[in-house]
Each structure stands twice: as structure tokens, then as C-alpha cells.
Scaffold this motif. Structure first.
Motif, PDB file in Angstrom:
ATOM      1  N   SER A  91    -118.466  -1.802  26.945  1.00 32.10           N
ATOM      2  CA  SER A  91    -119.124  -1.605  28.246  1.00 32.10           C
ATOM      3  C   SER A  91    -118.523  -2.531  29.302  1.00 32.10           C
ATOM      4  O   SER A  91    -118.360  -2.155  30.462  1.00 32.10           O
ATOM      5  CB  SER A  91    -120.627  -1.872  28.131  1.00 32.10           C
ATOM      6  N   GLU A  95    -115.150  -1.192  30.392  1.00 30.97           N
ATOM      7  CA  GLU A  95    -115.287   0.029  31.190  1.00 30.97           C
ATOM      8  C   GLU A  95    -116.024  -0.235  32.497  1.00 30.97           C
ATOM      9  O   GLU A  95    -116.431   0.699  33.191  1.00 30.97           O
ATOM     10  CB  GLU A  95    -116.008   1.093  30.369  1.00 30.97           C
ATOM     11  N   ASP A  96    -116.222  -1.507  32.821  1.00 32.48           N
ATOM     12  CA  ASP A  96    -116.889  -1.938  34.058  1.00 32.48           C
ATOM     13  C   ASP A  96    -118.328  -1.452  34.174  1.00 32.48           C
ATOM     14  O   ASP A  96    -118.848  -1.294  35.271  1.00 32.48           O
ATOM     15  CB  ASP A  96    -116.085  -1.521  35.295  1.00 32.48           C
ATOM     16  N   GLU A  97    -118.973  -1.223  33.045  1.00 27.97           N
ATOM     17  CA  GLU A  97    -120.387  -0.846  33.062  1.00 27.97           C
ATOM     18  C   GLU A  97    -121.274  -2.081  33.161  1.00 27.97           C
ATOM     19  O   GLU A  97    -122.413  -1.987  33.618  1.00 27.97           O
ATOM     20  CB  GLU A  97    -120.733  -0.036  31.817  1.00 27.97           C
TER      21      GLU A  97
END
Length: 105
Positions: A53, A56-58
Motif C-alpha cells: 500500500s 502504491e501511494d495508498e
């Protein structure tokens, strides 16, 4: 997260002053005062998911560090860490041509 070279990692281990987590071959390790601890399987799997996460820049780096700290505290509390010989970890990282991803505390 900070990328460091293998030489820098070995230097940090030898200085025994930093506390950090590092990912080596898809496994999290916690280093404190030169001692190396490998994450327990369940905690490692959970942290790899959280790391996904993060990549994925979440989630941001602050959230990632908070989750790492929670995992480390939980593993210390229940004595779930596995001690790793410093020589073993140095040998493992010395074979890697890639920089290491480190989270300092």
C-alpha cells in the motif's frame, strides 16, 4: 523510507546506535543497538501487505512507520521475534546488488 547501500547497512549494524526496520529478500527485520530480529511470519506477511500500500501511494510514510512500530511492539510484547546472527544477515545483504529500503525510528 530511505534507500541505503549494503556498506552503509553494515556500518549501521556495527555502530549499534540506530533503531530501524529493513526489508531484505521480502522479509522484514528490526535492528536495535546492533541486534537483528526477524519478523514472525504472520507479522511479516501483514507488513508486506502494508508496504504494498505504501509503494502504491495508498498510505504515506508516516502511516507506514506507525504500522511498523505497532508490529514491532506487538512482537516484543509476545516475544515473537527470531534472533538472527549478525554474520548471517551481513552475508545475506552482501550478495544483493540492490540498495536496501530502511525505515528509521
Amino acid at each position: 523510507m530511505k534507500k541505503i547501500t549494503t556498506k552503509m547497512f553494515i556500518s549501521l549494524l556495527e555502530n549499534k546506535e540506530e533503531r530501524f526496520a529493513v526489508i531484505i529478500n521480502h522479509w522484514f527485520y528490526y535492528i536495535e543497538k546492533g541486534r537483528v530480529y526477524r519478523f514472525q511470519q504472520y507479522s511479516n506477511t501483514k507488513m508486506l501487505t502494508i508496504a504494498g500500500s505504501f509503494y502504491e501511494d495508498e498510505i504515506d510514510s508516516e502511516t507506514m512507520v506507525v504500522e511498523l512500530k505497532k508490529s514491532i511492539i506487538n512482537q516484543i510484547q509476545y516475544d515473537w521475534f527470531t534472533d538472527v546472527w549478525m554474520e548471517t544477515i551481513v552475508e545475506r545483504v552482501s550478495r544483493s546488488p540492490y540498495d536496501l529500503e530502511v525505515f528509521f525510528f
